[in-house]
Design an enzyme around this catalytic site. Structure first.
Site, PDB file in Angstrom:
ATOM      1  N   VAL A 104      69.218  23.893  55.347  1.00 16.41           N
ATOM      2  CA  VAL A 104      68.167  23.484  54.396  1.00 16.41           C
ATOM      3  C   VAL A 104      67.398  22.263  54.916  1.00 16.41           C
ATOM      4  O   VAL A 104      66.176  22.190  54.768  1.00 16.41           O
ATOM      5  CB  VAL A 104      68.775  23.217  53.001  1.00 16.41           C
ATOM      6  CG1 VAL A 104      67.674  22.903  51.997  1.00 16.41           C
ATOM      7  CG2 VAL A 104      69.600  24.414  52.514  1.00 16.41           C
ATOM      8  N   ALA A 131      49.732  17.067  46.640  1.00 16.50           N
ATOM      9  CA  ALA A 131      50.441  15.860  46.187  1.00 16.50           C
ATOM     10  C   ALA A 131      49.486  14.679  46.002  1.00 16.50           C
ATOM     11  O   ALA A 131      49.766  13.758  45.242  1.00 16.50           O
ATOM     12  CB  ALA A 131      51.533  15.485  47.188  1.00 16.50           C
ATOM     13  N   ARG A 183      75.676  14.568  61.198  1.00 12.06           N
ATOM     14  CA  ARG A 183      76.922  14.067  61.816  1.00 12.06           C
ATOM     15  C   ARG A 183      76.731  13.946  63.316  1.00 12.06           C
ATOM     16  O   ARG A 183      77.157  12.985  63.934  1.00 12.06           O
ATOM     17  CB  ARG A 183      78.064  15.044  61.524  1.00 12.06           C
ATOM     18  CG  ARG A 183      78.663  14.863  60.168  1.00 12.06           C
ATOM     19  CD  ARG A 183      79.738  15.868  59.915  1.00 12.06           C
ATOM     20  NE  ARG A 183      79.237  17.233  60.004  1.00 12.06           N
ATOM     21  CZ  ARG A 183      79.801  18.283  59.422  1.00 12.06           C
ATOM     22  NH1 ARG A 183      80.900  18.119  58.739  1.00 12.06           N
ATOM     23  NH2 ARG A 183      79.293  19.487  59.541  1.00 12.06           N
ATOM     24  N   LYS A 214      74.236  21.779  44.139  1.00 13.72           N
ATOM     25  CA  LYS A 214      74.647  22.182  42.780  1.00 13.72           C
ATOM     26  C   LYS A 214      76.025  21.680  42.410  1.00 13.72           C
ATOM     27  O   LYS A 214      76.291  21.372  41.246  1.00 13.72           O
ATOM     28  CB  LYS A 214      74.561  23.702  42.591  1.00 13.72           C
ATOM     29  CG  LYS A 214      75.109  24.569  43.724  1.00 13.72           C
ATOM     30  CD  LYS A 214      74.082  24.757  44.795  1.00 13.72           C
ATOM     31  CE  LYS A 214      74.682  25.213  46.095  1.00 13.72           C
ATOM     32  NZ  LYS A 214      74.129  26.444  46.593  1.00 13.72           N
ATOM     33  N   GLU A 258      65.614  21.272  41.837  1.00 10.20           N
ATOM     34  CA  GLU A 258      65.182  22.674  41.718  1.00 10.20           C
ATOM     35  C   GLU A 258      65.947  23.591  42.668  1.00 10.20           C
ATOM     36  O   GLU A 258      66.334  24.713  42.311  1.00 10.20           O
ATOM     37  CB  GLU A 258      63.674  22.768  42.009  1.00 10.20           C
ATOM     38  CG  GLU A 258      63.087  24.150  41.897  1.00 10.20           C
ATOM     39  CD  GLU A 258      63.181  24.717  40.481  1.00 10.20           C
ATOM     40  OE1 GLU A 258      64.014  25.619  40.293  1.00 10.20           O
ATOM     41  OE2 GLU A 258      62.453  24.277  39.588  1.00 10.20           O
ATOM     42  N   VAL A 280      69.584  25.626  42.073  1.00  9.17           N
ATOM     43  CA  VAL A 280      69.845  26.887  41.368  1.00  9.17           C
ATOM     44  C   VAL A 280      68.873  27.970  41.851  1.00  9.17           C
ATOM     45  O   VAL A 280      67.655  27.799  41.792  1.00  9.17           O
ATOM     46  CB  VAL A 280      69.700  26.730  39.835  1.00  9.17           C
ATOM     47  CG1 VAL A 280      70.056  28.038  39.131  1.00  9.17           C
ATOM     48  CG2 VAL A 280      70.580  25.604  39.317  1.00  9.17           C
ATOM     49  N   ILE A 320      63.640  30.359  43.753  1.00 12.64           N
ATOM     50  CA  ILE A 320      63.030  30.676  42.442  1.00 12.64           C
ATOM     51  C   ILE A 320      62.856  29.376  41.656  1.00 12.64           C
ATOM     52  O   ILE A 320      63.823  28.633  41.489  1.00 12.64           O
ATOM     53  CB  ILE A 320      63.943  31.611  41.602  1.00 12.64           C
ATOM     54  CG1 ILE A 320      64.350  32.850  42.397  1.00 12.64           C
ATOM     55  CG2 ILE A 320      63.256  31.997  40.297  1.00 12.64           C
ATOM     56  CD1 ILE A 320      65.338  33.756  41.650  1.00 12.64           C
ATOM     57  N   GLU A 370      78.059  28.934  51.481  1.00  8.52           N
ATOM     58  CA  GLU A 370      78.426  27.523  51.385  1.00  8.52           C
ATOM     59  C   GLU A 370      79.324  27.150  52.568  1.00  8.52           C
ATOM     60  O   GLU A 370      79.910  28.029  53.216  1.00  8.52           O
ATOM     61  CB  GLU A 370      79.176  27.269  50.076  1.00  8.52           C
ATOM     62  CG  GLU A 370      78.337  27.464  48.842  1.00  8.52           C
ATOM     63  CD  GLU A 370      77.082  26.595  48.845  1.00  8.52           C
ATOM     64  OE1 GLU A 370      77.191  25.362  48.863  1.00  8.52           O
ATOM     65  OE2 GLU A 370      75.971  27.151  48.841  1.00  8.52           O
ATOM     66  N   LYS A 425      75.992  26.574  39.271  1.00 10.37           N
ATOM     67  CA  LYS A 425      74.592  26.838  38.888  1.00 10.37           C
ATOM     68  C   LYS A 425      74.492  27.166  37.403  1.00 10.37           C
ATOM     69  O   LYS A 425      73.556  26.735  36.729  1.00 10.37           O
ATOM     70  CB  LYS A 425      74.050  27.982  39.744  1.00 10.37           C
ATOM     71  CG  LYS A 425      73.920  27.605  41.229  1.00 10.37           C
ATOM     72  CD  LYS A 425      73.731  28.836  42.084  1.00 10.37           C
ATOM     73  CE  LYS A 425      73.530  28.479  43.551  1.00 10.37           C
ATOM     74  NZ  LYS A 425      73.667  29.627  44.447  1.00 10.37           N
TER      75      LYS A 425
HETATM   76  P1  NDP Z   1      74.690  22.848  56.361  1.00  7.45           P
HETATM   77  O1  NDP Z   1      76.165  22.841  56.501  1.00  7.45           O
HETATM   78  O2  NDP Z   1      73.905  23.804  57.154  1.00  7.45           O
HETATM   79  O3  NDP Z   1      74.127  21.366  56.669  1.00  7.45           O
HETATM   80  C1  NDP Z   1      74.758  20.209  56.251  1.00  7.45           C
HETATM   81  C2  NDP Z   1      74.174  19.011  56.978  1.00  7.45           C
HETATM   82  O4  NDP Z   1      74.818  17.819  56.533  1.00  7.45           O
HETATM   83  C3  NDP Z   1      74.368  19.052  58.503  1.00  7.45           C
HETATM   84  O5  NDP Z   1      73.229  18.534  59.144  1.00  7.45           O
HETATM   85  C4  NDP Z   1      75.576  18.161  58.727  1.00  7.45           C
HETATM   86  O6  NDP Z   1      75.537  17.491  59.997  1.00  7.45           O
HETATM   87  C5  NDP Z   1      75.445  17.139  57.617  1.00  7.45           C
HETATM   88  N1  NDP Z   1      76.745  16.700  57.133  1.00  7.45           N
HETATM   89  C6  NDP Z   1      77.801  17.474  56.766  1.00  7.45           C
HETATM   90  N2  NDP Z   1      78.821  16.713  56.344  1.00  7.45           N
HETATM   91  C7  NDP Z   1      78.418  15.432  56.442  1.00  7.45           C
HETATM   92  C8  NDP Z   1      79.038  14.189  56.165  1.00  7.45           C
HETATM   93  N3  NDP Z   1      80.289  14.126  55.707  1.00  7.45           N
HETATM   94  N4  NDP Z   1      78.333  13.065  56.386  1.00  7.45           N
HETATM   95  C9  NDP Z   1      77.070  13.127  56.857  1.00  7.45           C
HETATM   96  N5  NDP Z   1      76.427  14.276  57.130  1.00  7.45           N
HETATM   97  C10 NDP Z   1      77.102  15.425  56.928  1.00  7.45           C
HETATM   98  O7  NDP Z   1      74.394  23.021  54.801  1.00  7.45           O
HETATM   99  P2  NDP Z   1      73.132  23.699  54.106  1.00  7.45           P
HETATM  100  O8  NDP Z   1      71.901  23.181  54.710  1.00  7.45           O
HETATM  101  O9  NDP Z   1      73.349  25.164  54.017  1.00  7.45           O
HETATM  102  O10 NDP Z   1      73.297  23.165  52.608  1.00  7.45           O
HETATM  103  C11 NDP Z   1      72.887  21.873  52.237  1.00  7.45           C
HETATM  104  C12 NDP Z   1      72.887  21.764  50.709  1.00  7.45           C
HETATM  105  O11 NDP Z   1      71.970  22.701  50.191  1.00  7.45           O
HETATM  106  C13 NDP Z   1      74.221  22.108  50.052  1.00  7.45           C
HETATM  107  O12 NDP Z   1      74.367  21.328  48.890  1.00  7.45           O
HETATM  108  C14 NDP Z   1      74.063  23.570  49.655  1.00  7.45           C
HETATM  109  O13 NDP Z   1      74.874  23.936  48.580  1.00  7.45           O
HETATM  110  C15 NDP Z   1      72.616  23.568  49.258  1.00  7.45           C
HETATM  111  N6  NDP Z   1      71.950  24.852  49.292  1.00  7.45           N
HETATM  112  C16 NDP Z   1      72.044  25.641  50.397  1.00  7.45           C
HETATM  113  C17 NDP Z   1      71.379  26.847  50.466  1.00  7.45           C
HETATM  114  C18 NDP Z   1      71.445  27.725  51.646  1.00  7.45           C
HETATM  115  O14 NDP Z   1      70.885  28.822  51.600  1.00  7.45           O
HETATM  116  N7  NDP Z   1      72.088  27.324  52.738  1.00  7.45           N
HETATM  117  C19 NDP Z   1      70.551  27.296  49.328  1.00  7.45           C
HETATM  118  C20 NDP Z   1      70.507  26.368  48.204  1.00  7.45           C
HETATM  119  C21 NDP Z   1      71.187  25.204  48.200  1.00  7.45           C
HETATM  120  P3  NDP Z   1      75.677  18.337  61.386  1.00  7.45           P
HETATM  121  O15 NDP Z   1      74.472  19.248  61.414  1.00  7.45           O
HETATM  122  O16 NDP Z   1      75.652  17.328  62.455  1.00  7.45           O
HETATM  123  O17 NDP Z   1      76.962  19.096  61.253  1.00  7.45           O
HETATM  124  N1  HSE Z   2      75.628  29.833  49.026  1.00  5.80           N
HETATM  125  C1  HSE Z   2      74.583  29.921  48.070  1.00  5.80           C
HETATM  126  C2  HSE Z   2      74.268  31.368  47.803  1.00  5.80           C
HETATM  127  C3  HSE Z   2      73.366  29.224  48.604  1.00  5.80           C
HETATM  128  O1  HSE Z   2      74.679  32.235  48.578  1.00  5.80           O
HETATM  129  O2  HSE Z   2      73.628  31.653  46.790  1.00  5.80           O
HETATM  130  C4  HSE Z   2      72.243  29.133  47.605  1.00  5.80           C
HETATM  131  O3  HSE Z   2      72.570  28.268  46.555  1.00  5.80           O
END
Ligand code: NDP
Ligand code: HSE
Length: 437
Positions: A14, A33, A45, A105, A129, A132, A136, A190, A205
């Site tokens: 994301v 905006a 990390r 979430k 937004e 959830v 959407i 996740e 959610k």
């Molecule tokens: P990722 O695992 O792809 O990315 C997580 C990021 O956070 C990485 O850049 C990671 O670093 C960094 N990170 C992880 N742990 C730590 C820590 N302890 N301290 C500092 N940095 C950290 O997750 P997503 O992008 O998939 O998800 C991000 C958020 O968005 C979550 O809350 C998820 O539930 C939500 N979300 C995700 C969706 C999806 O489709 N993936 C959809 C909707 C919501 P590094 O890259 O170096 O490992």
């Molecule tokens: N892991 C979640 C899903 C990401 O599959 O719906 C979006 O919140």
């Protein structure tokens, strides 16, 4: 006007998607905006890891607390996920007077009450937004677009990974494990995919949607949660023969005695639009008293769709920077002092129809015994299906659909059916919702 300065914590699916959208659509976003949105700092990390997005001009750090303390940053975007360190980061950002945008979430469902109170105190916005249903704009629809309504109930396919798995199992006969691996590779799942398949992500959610729909505090611990791991191809096929699809649904309904809040696999009549939402797509059906039924559909996970919601929140926050904090849209749709204590009902009090698959010895009188037990519990049978036994076998599945009953009634009946001598295996039960709006 001066650009608004942003710090992005997390550069995964994301985070990288958000930077891409901000860069690719920079001019369009600025026109909307009224100011430029400039990312000046980001964290991950491993900051040496190659990223798909362009990081030029962005200061990188491995410590996200650098971002929440950076005095040049106006808005922090939390895209790390999980509760720790995300919760401390968000609370510290608020403490430093920064607005927050998050897609997390788990964080909002479990710590939202505390976070919103802190934000209220510091007169900053926490926007969520993307938390959830991915792309959407359901929070905006429910919180603003439907604000005239008493919401009666809502039902949603709100986990993309789970819906992708169920769809591939049904359409292509693929195994659960294989499809889950693909969902992980596509960035849908996740960090801990049990959150997707055991319904925890959907429960996070649903907690958020329920609070916004009915004006109650966030109560994640009261959601009844059941995953999809026990769904078999057999049940998927029986459901189809009866004219239903099995979907993993988050369901919330307001009754005079309380609120039902539950996540579980659900049979839905195949003619309903929501039953035909497939793959990673999500949909939320909301029934308001004035508007009637409304349906919101779109991609529920993945980089672009989620970034679309994150950036929409950023634009919203930028637009509110100059508004009076007392007159902003409340975090949970209702004014904080107007939240109600209408209780969340225990699952035993929830009412729904059921699909039952009862494996029995193929003997005279079995169906009569089952019918008698159901009748004693005042459970009406809606339909019944029984196939011939396989050659050489004396065992058959009796498939029943019931009319709506309370969970308590059904449990009584199942305990008695469970002690019939002809029972030949575990009884499978899946809830059924007509979704007749
Ligand atoms: P990722 O695992 O792809 O990315 C997580 C990021 O956070 C990485 O850049 C990671 O670093 C960094 N990170 C992880 N742990 C730590 C820590 N302890 N301290 C500092 N940095 C950290 O997750 P997503 O992008 O998939 O998800 C991000 C958020 O968005 C979550 O809350 C998820 O539930 C939500 N979300 C995700 C969706 C999806 O489709 N993936 C959809 C909707 C919501 P590094 O890259 O170096 O490992
Ligand atoms: N892991 C979640 C899903 C990401 O599959 O719906 C979006 O919140």
């Amino acid at each position: 006007m001066k650009p608004v300065k942003i710090g992005v914590m997390g550069l995964g699916t994301v985070g990288a998607g958000t930077l891409d959208v901000l860069q690719n659509n920079r001019i369009e976003i600025c026109r909307r905006a009224g100011r430029e949105i400039q990312v000046i700092q980001a964290s991950a990390r491993d900051i040496k890891k190659p990223r798909s997005c362009d990081l030029s001009g962005i200061q990188l750090t491995t410590d996200p607390f650098d971002i929440v303390r950076n005095p040049d940053i106006d808005v922090v975007v939390e895209l790390i996920g999980g509760e720790s360190p995300a919760c401390d980061l968000v609370l510290q950002a608020i403490e430093h007077g920064k607005h927050v945008v998050t897609a997390n979430k788990a964080l909002i469902a479990k710590h939202g009450n505390q976070i919103f109170a802190a934000a209220q105190d510091k007169k900053v916005v926490v926007a969520f937004e993307a938390a959830v249903a991915g792309g959407i704009p359901i929070i905006k629809a429910l919180r603003e677009g439907l604000t005239a309504n008493h919401i009666e109930w809502l039902a949603g396919i709100i986990n993309g990974t789970g819906n992708f798995i169920l769809t591939e199992m049904r359409d292509k006969n693929r195994s659960f494990e294989e499809v889950l691996k693909e969902a992980q590779a596509l960035g849908y799942a996740e960090a801990d995919p049990t959150f997707d398949i055991e319904g925890i992500d959907a429960a996070h959610k649903l907690t958020i949607l329920t609070s916004i729909a009915f004006g109650i505090p966030l109560q994640f611990d009261k959601v009844y949660t059941e995953g999809i791991t026990h769904i078999t191809l057999e049940d998927v096929a029986y459901a189809e023969q009866l004219g239903y699809r099995i979907k993993h649904i988050g369901f919330a309904r307001k009754r005079s005695d309380g609120i039902e809040m539950r996540v579980h696999p659900t049979l839905i009549p195949e003619k309903r639009l929501i039953a035909n939402v497939d793959g990673v797509m999500n949909a939320v059906l909301v029934k308001g008293d004035a508007v009637g039924p409304t349906l919101y559909y779109g991609p529920g996970a993945g980089a672009g769709p989620t970034a679309s919601s994150v950036v929409a929140d950023l634009v919203d926050v930028v637009r509110t920077l100059t508004t009076d904090p007392e007159n902003r849209v409340p975090h949970l749709a209702f004014q904080p002092d107007a939240l109600s204590d209408h209780p969340v009902l225990p699952i035993e009090a929830c009412q729904t129809a059921y699909y039952l698959r009862i494996p029995v010895q193929d003997e005279a009188g079995v169906i009569a015994s089952i019918s008698r037990i159901l009748a004693e519990q005042k459970i009406n049978i809606e339909s019944i299906l029984q196939k011939e036994p396989e050659p050489g076998s004396n065992q058959v599945d009796v498939i029943l659909l019931t009319q709506p009953v309370t969970e308590k009634q059904l449990l009584h009946a199942l305990a008695q059916i469970g002690s019939l001598p002809q029972l030949a295996g575990d009884i499978i039960r899946i809830r059924l919702e007509g979704m007749n709006a």
